[in-house]
Design a protein around this motif. Sequence first.
Motif, PDB file in Angstrom:
ATOM      1  N   GLU A   1     -15.270 -25.198 -17.461  1.00 60.73           N
ATOM      2  CA  GLU A   1     -16.522 -24.945 -16.223  1.00 60.73           C
ATOM      3  C   GLU A   1     -16.472 -26.338 -16.452  1.00 60.73           C
ATOM      4  OE1 GLU A   1     -18.910 -22.046 -15.282  1.00 60.73           O
ATOM      5  OE2 GLU A   1     -19.155 -23.202 -13.496  1.00 60.73           O
ATOM      6  N   GLY A   2     -16.241 -27.554 -14.941  1.00 58.30           N
ATOM      7  CA  GLY A   2     -16.822 -28.647 -14.814  1.00 58.30           C
ATOM      8  C   GLY A   2     -18.100 -28.396 -14.161  1.00 58.30           C
ATOM      9  N   LEU A   3     -19.344 -28.740 -14.617  1.00 57.55           N
ATOM     10  CA  LEU A   3     -20.192 -28.545 -14.340  1.00 57.55           C
ATOM     11  C   LEU A   3     -20.815 -30.205 -14.155  1.00 57.55           C
ATOM     12  CD1 LEU A   3     -21.719 -25.877 -16.966  1.00 57.55           C
ATOM     13  CD2 LEU A   3     -21.155 -25.656 -14.112  1.00 57.55           C
TER      14      LEU A   3
ATOM     15  N   ARG B   1     -23.861 -33.281 -13.881  1.00 59.07           N
ATOM     16  CA  ARG B   1     -24.786 -33.894 -14.014  1.00 59.07           C
ATOM     17  C   ARG B   1     -25.126 -35.296 -13.387  1.00 59.07           C
ATOM     18  NH1 ARG B   1     -25.160 -29.991 -15.551  1.00 59.07           N
ATOM     19  NH2 ARG B   1     -24.467 -28.687 -17.679  1.00 59.07           N
TER      20      ARG B   1
ATOM     21  N   ILE C   1     -23.125 -32.472   0.894  1.00 54.79           N
ATOM     22  CA  ILE C   1     -22.308 -31.472  -0.667  1.00 54.79           C
ATOM     23  C   ILE C   1     -21.081 -32.138  -0.905  1.00 54.79           C
ATOM     24  CG2 ILE C   1     -22.065 -29.679   0.508  1.00 54.79           C
ATOM     25  CD1 ILE C   1     -22.969 -29.815  -3.261  1.00 54.79           C
TER      26      ILE C   1
ATOM     27  N   VAL D   1     -16.719 -34.283  -8.042  1.00 51.42           N
ATOM     28  CA  VAL D   1     -16.857 -33.076  -9.418  1.00 51.42           C
ATOM     29  C   VAL D   1     -15.316 -32.948  -9.777  1.00 51.42           C
ATOM     30  CG1 VAL D   1     -17.477 -31.348 -10.439  1.00 51.42           C
ATOM     31  CG2 VAL D   1     -19.051 -32.788  -9.203  1.00 51.42           C
TER      32      VAL D   1
ATOM     33  N   ASN E   1     -17.045 -25.797  -8.850  1.00 53.40           N
ATOM     34  CA  ASN E   1     -18.105 -24.791  -8.603  1.00 53.40           C
ATOM     35  C   ASN E   1     -17.784 -25.429  -6.795  1.00 53.40           C
ATOM     36  OD1 ASN E   1     -19.571 -22.802  -9.793  1.00 53.40           O
ATOM     37  ND2 ASN E   1     -19.410 -25.250 -11.099  1.00 53.40           N
ATOM     38  N   LEU E   2     -17.582 -24.762  -5.435  1.00 56.68           N
ATOM     39  CA  LEU E   2     -17.694 -25.206  -4.421  1.00 56.68           C
ATOM     40  C   LEU E   2     -19.348 -24.287  -4.093  1.00 56.68           C
ATOM     41  CD1 LEU E   2     -13.991 -24.634  -2.981  1.00 56.68           C
ATOM     42  CD2 LEU E   2     -14.860 -26.397  -3.853  1.00 56.68           C
ATOM     43  N   SER E   3     -19.793 -25.360  -2.673  1.00 55.46           N
ATOM     44  CA  SER E   3     -20.639 -24.635  -2.094  1.00 55.46           C
ATOM     45  C   SER E   3     -20.211 -24.270  -0.886  1.00 55.46           C
ATOM     46  CB  SER E   3     -21.717 -26.401  -1.725  1.00 55.46           C
ATOM     47  OG  SER E   3     -22.771 -25.708  -2.322  1.00 55.46           O
TER      48      SER E   3
ATOM     49  N   ARG F   1     -24.256 -14.411 -15.586  1.00 51.64           N
ATOM     50  CA  ARG F   1     -24.975 -14.403 -16.478  1.00 51.64           C
ATOM     51  C   ARG F   1     -26.353 -13.755 -17.038  1.00 51.64           C
ATOM     52  NH1 ARG F   1     -25.362 -19.608 -14.828  1.00 51.64           N
ATOM     53  NH2 ARG F   1     -27.769 -19.909 -14.799  1.00 51.64           N
TER      54      ARG F   1
ATOM     55  N   GLY G   1     -22.495 -17.438 -19.488  1.00 55.21           N
ATOM     56  CA  GLY G   1     -23.854 -16.804 -20.383  1.00 55.21           C
ATOM     57  C   GLY G   1     -23.573 -15.598 -21.630  1.00 55.21           C
TER      58      GLY G   1
ATOM     59  N   GLU H   1     -24.627 -15.286 -25.760  1.00 55.24           N
ATOM     60  CA  GLU H   1     -25.645 -16.004 -26.053  1.00 55.24           C
ATOM     61  C   GLU H   1     -25.309 -15.842 -28.075  1.00 55.24           C
ATOM     62  OE1 GLU H   1     -28.873 -15.860 -23.899  1.00 55.24           O
ATOM     63  OE2 GLU H   1     -28.663 -17.476 -22.332  1.00 55.24           O
TER      64      GLU H   1
HETATM   65  P1  C2E Z   1     -23.055 -21.276 -12.563  1.00 56.56           P
HETATM   66  O1  C2E Z   1     -21.550 -21.984 -11.758  1.00 56.56           O
HETATM   67  O2  C2E Z   1     -23.476 -19.951 -12.894  1.00 56.56           O
HETATM   68  O3  C2E Z   1     -23.018 -21.905 -13.689  1.00 56.56           O
HETATM   69  C1  C2E Z   1     -23.435 -21.725 -15.162  1.00 56.56           C
HETATM   70  C2  C2E Z   1     -24.580 -22.107 -15.581  1.00 56.56           C
HETATM   71  O4  C2E Z   1     -24.587 -21.366 -17.021  1.00 56.56           O
HETATM   72  C3  C2E Z   1     -24.494 -23.202 -16.076  1.00 56.56           C
HETATM   73  O5  C2E Z   1     -25.400 -24.237 -15.683  1.00 56.56           O
HETATM   74  C4  C2E Z   1     -24.302 -22.987 -17.544  1.00 56.56           C
HETATM   75  O6  C2E Z   1     -25.244 -24.694 -18.476  1.00 56.56           O
HETATM   76  C5  C2E Z   1     -25.508 -22.257 -17.866  1.00 56.56           C
HETATM   77  N1  C2E Z   1     -24.666 -21.156 -18.841  1.00 56.56           N
HETATM   78  C6  C2E Z   1     -23.206 -21.628 -19.893  1.00 56.56           C
HETATM   79  N2  C2E Z   1     -23.935 -20.175 -20.521  1.00 56.56           N
HETATM   80  C7  C2E Z   1     -24.717 -20.694 -20.633  1.00 56.56           C
HETATM   81  C8  C2E Z   1     -25.613 -19.533 -21.826  1.00 56.56           C
HETATM   82  O7  C2E Z   1     -25.219 -18.919 -23.012  1.00 56.56           O
HETATM   83  N3  C2E Z   1     -26.915 -19.780 -21.389  1.00 56.56           N
HETATM   84  C9  C2E Z   1     -27.986 -19.422 -20.577  1.00 56.56           C
HETATM   85  N4  C2E Z   1     -28.519 -19.323 -20.002  1.00 56.56           N
HETATM   86  N5  C2E Z   1     -26.984 -20.632 -19.040  1.00 56.56           N
HETATM   87  C10 C2E Z   1     -25.890 -20.347 -19.538  1.00 56.56           C
HETATM   88  P2  C2E Z   1     -25.838 -25.587 -14.839  1.00 56.56           P
HETATM   89  O8  C2E Z   1     -24.368 -26.578 -15.849  1.00 56.56           O
HETATM   90  O9  C2E Z   1     -27.132 -25.388 -14.672  1.00 56.56           O
HETATM   91  O10 C2E Z   1     -25.693 -25.402 -13.615  1.00 56.56           O
HETATM   92  C11 C2E Z   1     -26.005 -24.925 -12.991  1.00 56.56           C
HETATM   93  C12 C2E Z   1     -25.399 -24.038 -11.057  1.00 56.56           C
HETATM   94  O11 C2E Z   1     -24.763 -25.379 -10.906  1.00 56.56           O
HETATM   95  C13 C2E Z   1     -24.306 -23.907 -11.389  1.00 56.56           C
HETATM   96  O12 C2E Z   1     -24.166 -21.973 -11.914  1.00 56.56           O
HETATM   97  C14 C2E Z   1     -23.839 -23.767 -10.502  1.00 56.56           C
HETATM   98  O13 C2E Z   1     -24.146 -22.774  -9.064  1.00 56.56           O
HETATM   99  C15 C2E Z   1     -24.649 -25.061  -9.697  1.00 56.56           C
HETATM  100  N6  C2E Z   1     -23.216 -26.211 -10.282  1.00 56.56           N
HETATM  101  C16 C2E Z   1     -23.054 -26.857 -11.020  1.00 56.56           C
HETATM  102  N7  C2E Z   1     -21.998 -27.788 -10.803  1.00 56.56           N
HETATM  103  C17 C2E Z   1     -21.558 -28.040  -9.925  1.00 56.56           C
HETATM  104  C18 C2E Z   1     -21.464 -28.624  -9.215  1.00 56.56           C
HETATM  105  O14 C2E Z   1     -19.793 -29.443  -9.224  1.00 56.56           O
HETATM  106  N8  C2E Z   1     -21.522 -28.591  -7.711  1.00 56.56           N
HETATM  107  C19 C2E Z   1     -21.794 -27.351  -7.054  1.00 56.56           C
HETATM  108  N9  C2E Z   1     -21.365 -26.720  -5.626  1.00 56.56           N
HETATM  109  N10 C2E Z   1     -22.162 -26.350  -7.662  1.00 56.56           N
HETATM  110  C20 C2E Z   1     -22.865 -26.545  -8.700  1.00 56.56           C
END
Ligand code: C2E
Length: 676
Positions: A453-455, A457, A481, A488, A511-513, A597, A631, A633
């Motif tokens: 999953e691309g996330l 920062r 956005i 991304v 992830n889409l918004s 999660r 999630g 862990e």
């Molecule tokens: P999400 O889509 O639910 O992404 C998963 C989040 O859970 C990620 O946080 C990831 O680091 C975290 N995570 C992964 N494994 C675990 C685990 O084992 N335990 C816990 N507690 N957390 C875990 P991250 O990267 O901080 O992203 C947070 C949210 O931000 C994402 O939730 C998503 O909704 C949003 N996001 C991230 N990247 C993008 C993006 O490119 N575009 C948009 N629209 N939203 C994004």
Amino acid sequence: MGTTRQMDRARVRTAGRGVLVFQLLALATVAAVAAVTVDDARWDVPRLLVLATLTIVSAFWSIEIGSQRVKVSGSGLGLMLGVVLLGGSPAALLGAVMILVSWLQTREQAHSLRNNLLVYSGLMLAGGLWFRAAVHVLHSGPHRLDYYLLAFGTFVVLEALNFVTVVGYQCFLDRSSLLVQAREVFLPVLSAELFSVALTAGTLFVTIEIGTIGLALCGIVLVIFQFLIGELLTSKRRSEALQRIAKTDELTGLANRERFRIRLSDRVVAAKADEATFGVMLIDLDRFKEVNDTLGHHYGDQLLRELGPRLVECVGPGGLVARLGGDEFGVLPPPSASDPEAIEQLAHRLVARAQEPIVVEEMTLQVGASVGIAHFPTDGDDANTLLRRADIAMYSAKDGHHGVKVYEPETDHHSVRRLSVISDFRRALERDELVVHYQPIVDVRGAEVRGAEGLVRWEHPELGLLPPAAFIAPVEQTGLIGPLTRHVLERSIAQCSQWRANGQDLSVAVNLSVRNLLDPNLPVQISNLLDSYHLPADRLQLEITESMIMSDPERALQIVGRLSDLGVRLSVDDFGTGYSSLANLKRLPIDELKIDRSFVSPMMQDESDLIIVRSTINLGHDLGLKVIAEGVEDELTLKRLATLGCDLAQGYHLSRPLAPDAFTDWIADNVTAAAA
Ligand code: C2E
Ligand code: CA
Ligand code: CA
């Protein structure tokens, strides 16, 4: 003296047939008595005309007071003069004419018209007959003091009866308390009413001494006086309303930001003088936006309205709860809770209270709350600093899912100054400060890597690497956005293409918004990106949430359909946290469910989470979907997911999200490990 006359609108009880029969019988009785006693009256036509003019003009100058749409006018003054000067039947006739004429203005409902007719003609008739009889018995007459005292007393009693019968009828209809109404409607005008009654008695004297000319002159004075009182009451009411609006939040009735700021500043001054300490809290609701987006503002508003009194009750007397805007509340604990421990306990109680389900129109809603606390004087010795630091603490509580967080100076430099996010973010796009990290997604059984999953920062030049929680929400509120998602997408697609070129057949999730799903250009843009990086469409997975669909289902579903037509795969992210139904799910052309999660991480400790995870896996499979658990862990959870038949897993146990190079290394290590 004034008269009161109600116009009813919203009410509980309806005026049924019993009321109609009573009103008609009573009116007939009044008419009969008037007819029988018609000779006992002085039909002085000029005076009758002067009094009719006085009452009718006054009726048109009536003003509304209180919440009950009760009207106050000077017409009663004319009627009461009629009672004494002319007698029962002419006064009753005057009353009936006045009500009929002012009906042209109000067009109130028939039963209210009948009630008013009854009150004004009946009371005036009774008053006239009573006054005649009393004068006769007391051998009193004009030019004598007791005559005027008797008139004054009669006026006061008539005025009181008038109020009781008119407002009493309203109370009968809406089952409210007459006492409460008396306090709300009658008390504010009591002194003006008594003065009017005295003026009326004075008019009586002038009329008797000077004649009809005196009556006309005094009548003009009375009408003007009553007009002035009306103006005075109206402006008083307006300024009260303005003051209320200026200091309270209209939706919840709680204090607003302005009042909160003033009270906080006062508290700072007092604490400095007493060398005391205190704390201030900011509360922000979690998942409120989802309720608003999914179910609409009506539900969101109702939720806030229900929540207000809960928080107030929890804080207790002596404290202050304010709505600062949106889903943000401010709390000043009562002086009894001024040491850090008591404040923190209160904060935990507030979180627990906010989490209790709220029923809105048969729908059970549940939101969470994050609380930030700042202490005087350690965290700041003025209102602004305290509020800013409580805000920083609150955001840190939200980020870490802590519930309650006390301000710590270390978090300060992490926290983005939210206001500047937008301008900074434009620069971030231009200067390429956004990076994408990849978190592996593995097959639960074989533990092979299937994709990532691309996330996003943000490599902020001053604040360091920022997580999406620090900027996605404000960016979502602007038009930025769209560019963020495109950025991304391009990075992720390019990266995935690269992995494939290196011999790893992985897919990538983006992830889409909400706003992206309303953008009709998105499918074309994605199609172009896939073409230019030669990535097969089915290697791209788009993550959407249920609530995104709900804001504008028709448009969103159309775009989702077009994305699916491209051959791109779709998954429902954070599954289980939304409020939408399975019926909505069925309408979506999706391939995958991603269990949130918040259910997966604690599933080995919490039986109910385990049940949710298990049922979601079964549900997904029954619908022909793949199921992924995010999630994960620990090893135990991963093993359990395997026995439950879950397809894919993602989580810190496997790997945290990694920068592109680190991800490549991770794959190399794991593939080696698997091969060994
Ligand atoms: P999400 O889509 O639910 O992404 C998963 C989040 O859970 C990620 O946080 C990831 O680091 C975290 N995570 C992964 N494994 C675990 C685990 O084992 N335990 C816990 N507690 N957390 C875990 P991250 O990267 O901080 O992203 C947070 C949210 O931000 C994402 O939730 C998503 O909704 C949003 N996001 C991230 N990247 C993008 C993006 O490119 N575009 C948009 N629209 N939203 C994004
Ligand atoms: Ca996601
Ligand atoms: Ca998720």
